[in-house]
Design an enzyme around this catalytic site. Structure first.
Site, PDB file in Angstrom:
ATOM      1  N   ASN A  87       0.831  -1.201   0.000  1.00 56.97           N
ATOM      2  CA  ASN A  87       0.000   0.000   0.000  1.00 56.97           C
ATOM      3  C   ASN A  87       0.871   1.258   0.000  1.00 56.97           C
ATOM      4  OD1 ASN A  87      -2.084   1.826   0.256  1.00 56.97           O
ATOM      5  ND2 ASN A  87      -2.217   1.592   2.487  1.00 56.97           N
ATOM      6  N   ASP A 139     -15.902   0.470  -2.156  1.00 57.28           N
ATOM      7  CA  ASP A 139     -14.583   0.923  -2.631  1.00 57.28           C
ATOM      8  C   ASP A 139     -13.589  -0.222  -2.671  1.00 57.28           C
ATOM      9  OD1 ASP A 139     -15.130   3.656  -2.918  1.00 57.28           O
ATOM     10  OD2 ASP A 139     -14.790   4.048  -0.786  1.00 57.28           O
ATOM     11  N   GLU A 143      -3.549  -4.779  -5.004  1.00 62.90           N
ATOM     12  CA  GLU A 143      -2.346  -4.901  -4.178  1.00 62.90           C
ATOM     13  C   GLU A 143      -2.047  -6.300  -3.687  1.00 62.90           C
ATOM     14  OE1 GLU A 143      -2.364  -1.996  -1.044  1.00 62.90           O
ATOM     15  OE2 GLU A 143      -2.832  -0.520  -2.583  1.00 62.90           O
ATOM     16  N   HIS A 195     -15.195   1.955  -6.598  1.00 62.74           N
ATOM     17  CA  HIS A 195     -14.206   2.988  -6.929  1.00 62.74           C
ATOM     18  C   HIS A 195     -12.814   2.362  -6.862  1.00 62.74           C
ATOM     19  CE1 HIS A 195     -11.687   6.476  -6.878  1.00 62.74           C
ATOM     20  NE2 HIS A 195     -11.195   6.091  -5.705  1.00 62.74           N
ATOM     21  N   HIS A 243      -5.026  14.734  -5.849  1.00 62.03           N
ATOM     22  CA  HIS A 243      -3.842  14.801  -4.986  1.00 62.03           C
ATOM     23  C   HIS A 243      -3.082  16.094  -5.183  1.00 62.03           C
ATOM     24  CE1 HIS A 243      -4.069  11.192  -2.817  1.00 62.03           C
ATOM     25  NE2 HIS A 243      -4.081  10.409  -3.878  1.00 62.03           N
TER      26      HIS A 243
HETATM   27  N1  GLN Z   1     -14.443   6.636  -0.570  1.00 64.11           N
HETATM   28  C1  GLN Z   1     -13.078   6.893  -0.265  1.00 64.11           C
HETATM   29  C2  GLN Z   1     -12.849   8.402  -0.180  1.00 64.11           C
HETATM   30  O1  GLN Z   1     -13.524   9.106  -0.866  1.00 64.11           O
HETATM   31  C3  GLN Z   1     -12.172   6.307  -1.313  1.00 64.11           C
HETATM   32  C4  GLN Z   1     -10.716   6.570  -0.998  1.00 64.11           C
HETATM   33  C5  GLN Z   1      -9.726   5.794  -1.835  1.00 64.11           C
HETATM   34  O2  GLN Z   1      -9.981   5.413  -2.928  1.00 64.11           O
HETATM   35  N2  GLN Z   1      -8.540   5.597  -1.355  1.00 64.11           N
HETATM   36  O3  GLN Z   1     -11.984   8.866   0.526  1.00 64.11           O
HETATM   37 ZN    ZN Z   2      -9.474   6.547  -4.660  1.00 61.72          ZN
END
Ligand code: GLN
Ligand code: ZN
Length: 748
Positions: free
Chosen positions: A119, A590, A596, A632, A685
């Site tokens: 991670n 999610d 990973e 996601h 980011h």
């Molecule tokens: N639902 C999470 C967020 O919005 C997804 C974060 C992620 O993908 N690391 O923070």
């Molecule tokens: Zn994300």
């Protein structure tokens, strides 16, 4: 057996000093904060080295520190920052370095990708044709000088040239990055020579790609590299980790290095090393650098003794990989029960284990204190809900997608290009403060919940102002998307200070699985229900997926990820069902970390991937076809596993795409994905605000790959690390661009 060493110590500091100074420097880049930043580096390094000496390691490992990411640091140190920023890449400043990592003005940050099967995230080097590497890696040379003050032998560690090249990508008109190798090697030679001139005897060149089964061209690259480096470098310890390089072993040991390091944890057979050359140092990574469990010292010693009886080379003892992935120190953990503490081992304790093994083997002591391991309680894979039903495949199949969308009318009655976000909204100072007060017992539960509810209500109002179509509750109740679930699912233990670096200033505190996982209470229902009560717009329920929870936790030794995935999936299935019972019309599961857990060797991928799909279906199939399932995914090489993502059969996938230049759209198109997809339209980011034009351009690009009625518009990932002012502007622009796109005929 004369050396005990480690491959590197966590660089965030015992109390996350690096995180705090980075964030303060980024907020306010002054000469004072810059001075503090360099001072903090010095303190973190000195503290780690002093401890290494005190604990009787035979080397201080120097070069494991990095201000943001070690791939970026190596690249920057050699003069390889991307030219597109216009920096003076020969002598880059710390600001150039951070700007490449985080983006600046109109210049996008470098890509961020997951580091092997961990991670940790690294910045993806961009190789261009004619690229030169003319810098001197001053930061590393400074650290060597600093370490000399401790007066203990030094071993320098550095990411090796071939892994550095492999991890990058071609940019501009370069067609094959291997072409860059000769110039990269020139830079390595210069730096290695300077390290040698400083009197350093050993350099640990890390080539984690050696655990893959590399194509011929990359094997040739390795041979060329090490043939060239050997003559002008300190003695090279060619270092592979994360798995024993079974397939590459014969090739690797023939490379011209003075020694090799291998990860021999995870039941690697000692017999594989029988043919090891007697004139090379063999460093055995026997203490697991990836888990948090105590080493079985008796067994380790026995294994090394067996190995010693078979080979004649000089042997060193070490951790399997750098300690980047474990917390610094167990001794400061107050809340962990004594019985569990006896089973655990963090960074400092792992060093002690390495030293104990080496000292035992050198002194030939016959008994070893504290080596008896406490047995783990027997597990029961059937714990949890629905596990019996889940044995039958058919119970976790959903109706097919085309029939489902007809039933999803209440939510699918959305405009073209529905807009949404990925889940979290800014975790402000205020939210963090009240959480910390609550945890310390200085705020009542009632006050805590009232404050969080007002935050949720604020977030709902904000989304209405932006004009989004599908809302989220904002995840204000979560410190972290995995830790929060770890706190509320039976079987996880949460540490107080068990932080590990994810990248830059981002750290996570992985929960530790210490017994069977089971559902004890609803996890997210309260917050979703409350958020939905405030609006008529659909609010997505938000659940962390089974493989992400497991891949971001420390797992039990005696259970495979497959067994645990059945348990955690059963818990989440219950949660998702409860969300539906309470009126949620769409649930997002999610899975950013699904990739990973992939084994390093390709031939083992299928088994892991089919379990991941099964676990996901267990979670998603407990609800009716009329409830929309989203997932996601972000910041990973998903290109290779698009088929698996398609098999998740979610109604909607939101996926990071802006940061990685929409690279994934082609694979999705090619594999015939028929469901809906929201490729991220801006990078979250980066502190930069995406303009309306920029978002619009991306939307138009997306329409060239995906039919317009299947496109969703959303950012690359959650917004928790951004400020409200950034979010206000970015989402307003995202919605504005979507409205323009709705009015225009998409260019197909
Ligand atoms: N639902 C999470 C967020 O919005 C997804 C974060 C992620 O993908 N690391 O923070
Ligand atoms: Zn994300």
């Amino acid at each position: 057996m004369n050396i005990a060493h480690i491959l590197g110590f966590p660089r965030v500091g015992f109390n996350r000093e690096l995180k705090f100074i980075l964030e303060s420097y980024w907020k306010n880049r002054t000469s004072e904060t810059k001075e503090m930043l360099f001072k903090t580096r010095k303190e973190i390094c000195l503290k780690a080295w002093r401890m290494q000496k005190l604990l009787r390691l035979d080397f201080l490992t120097v070069g494991d520190f990095s201000f943001y990411d070690h791939v970026l640091s190596t690249l920057c140190g050699l003069g390889g920052l991307p030219k597109r920023y216009g920096f003076n890449v020969k002598s880059p400043s710390i600001d150039n370095y951070f700007d490449a990592a985080r983006g600046i003005n109109n210049f996008k940050a470098m890509d961020l990708k997951k580091w092997f099967n961990t991670n940790y995230h690294y910045l993806v080097p961009e190789y261009t044709s004619g690229m030169e590497f003319n810098a001197e890696f001053t930061w590393l040379l400074e650290e060597i000088d600093l370490a000399k003050a401790i007066q203990h032998p030094i071993k320098v560690c550095m990411l090796g040239p071939v892994s550095l090249l492999w991890l990058g990508k071609e940019y501009g008109d370069l067609s094959n990055r291997v072409e860059v190798l000769p110039r990269l090697l020139e830079a390595y030679k210069r730096v290695l020579m300077n390290i040698k001139l400083k009197g350093v005897e050993w350099v640990q060149l890390e080539e984690p790609i050696a655990s893959f089964s590399l194509p011929a061209v990359w094997r040739i690259a390795l041979r060329t590299a090490y043939e060239q480096l050997a003559s002008c470098s300190p003695k090279i310890l060619f270092t592979s980790y994360y798995a024993f390089p079974t397939e590459m072993y014969t090739f690797i040991k023939s490379l011209p290095a003075a020694g090799f390091h291998f990860d021999i944890t995870n039941n690697v057979s000692i017999n594989q090393l029988e043919t090891y050359p007697s004139d090379k140092v063999l460093s055995v990574g026997i203490v697991n650098g990836r888990d948090v469990w105590k080493n079985d010292l008796k067994r380790s010693i026995h294994r090394i003794e067996r190995l010693r009886s078979k080979i004649r080379s000089e042997m060193w003892v070490s951790t399997s990989c750098p300690l980047l992935h474990v917390p610094c120190d167990l001794s400061t953990e107050g809340k962990v029960s004594e019985s569990l503490k006896r089973k655990l081992s963090f960074g400092v304790q792992k060093i002690q284990e390495v030293v104990t093994i080496k000292e035992h083997l050198t002194s030939q002591m016959s008994t070893i204190a504290g080596s008896s391991l406490v047995k783990e309680t027997h597990f029961n894979p059937r714990v949890g809900f629905y596990t019996e039903d889940l044995e039958s495949e058919c119970c976790f199949k959903r109706l097919n997608y085309l029939d489902r969308i007809k039933l999803q009318k209440p939510i699918s009655n959305l405009p073209i290009y529905p807009t949404t976000t990925v889940g979290s909204f800014p975790q402000t100072e205020h939210i963090r403060k009240i959480r910390s007060l609550f945890k310390k017992g200085n705020l009542s539960q009632k006050e805590y919940i009232t404050t969080l509810k007002s935050e949720v209500s604020f977030i709902i109002k904000k989304q209405a102002v932006y004009g989004l179509d599908v809302f989220v509750h904002g995840e204000v109740e979560r410190n972290d998307m995995v830790e929060y679930f770890g706190e509320l699912v039976e079987g996880f233990m949460i540490t107080e200070n068990g932080w590990i670096q994810s990248f830059g200033s981002r750290c996570t505190k992985p929960p530790i699985v210490f017994k069977d996982l089971s559902f004890i209470r609803p996890i997210t229902v309260y917050w979703s229900k409350y958020a939905q009560s405030l609006t008529n717009k659909p609010v997505k329920g938000m659940v962390t997926g089974p493989m992400t929870i497991l891949n971001w936790s420390f797992l039990r030794k005696t259970q495979t990820i497959q067994e645990l995935s059945l348990q955690i999936a059963s818990v989440l299935r219950k949660e998702v069902t409860l969300l539906e019972n309470h009126g949620t019309r769409a649930v997002q599961v999610d899975e950013p970390a699904i990739r990973e857990g992939l084994p390093l060797l390709y031939e083992n991928w299928n088994q892991y991937l089919s379990w991941s799909v099964k676990a996901f279906h267990i979670v998603s199939s407990g609800i009716s076809a009329s409830t929309q399932i989203h997932t996601h995914l972000c910041y990973s090489e998903f290109g290779e596993i698009v088929d698996t993502l398609v098999k998740l059969d979610t109604d909607v996938i939101s996926i990071e795409a802006a940061r990685s230049n929409m690279f994934l759209l082609e694979p999705f198109k090619e594999c015939g994905f028929t469901n809906e997809i929201g490729p991220g339209v801006y990078d979250i980011h980066s502190p930069m605000i995406p303009s309306v034009e920029e978002v619009l351009l991306r939307v138009k690009y997306i329409t060239t790959c995906i039919p317009k009625e299947r496109i969703w518009i959303n950012p690359d990932c959650g917004l928790k690390t951004r400020t409200w002012s950034q979010v206000d502007k970015s989402l307003a622009n995202m919605v504005k661009a979507t409205k323009v796109a709705r009015l225009q005929e998409p260019t197909i």
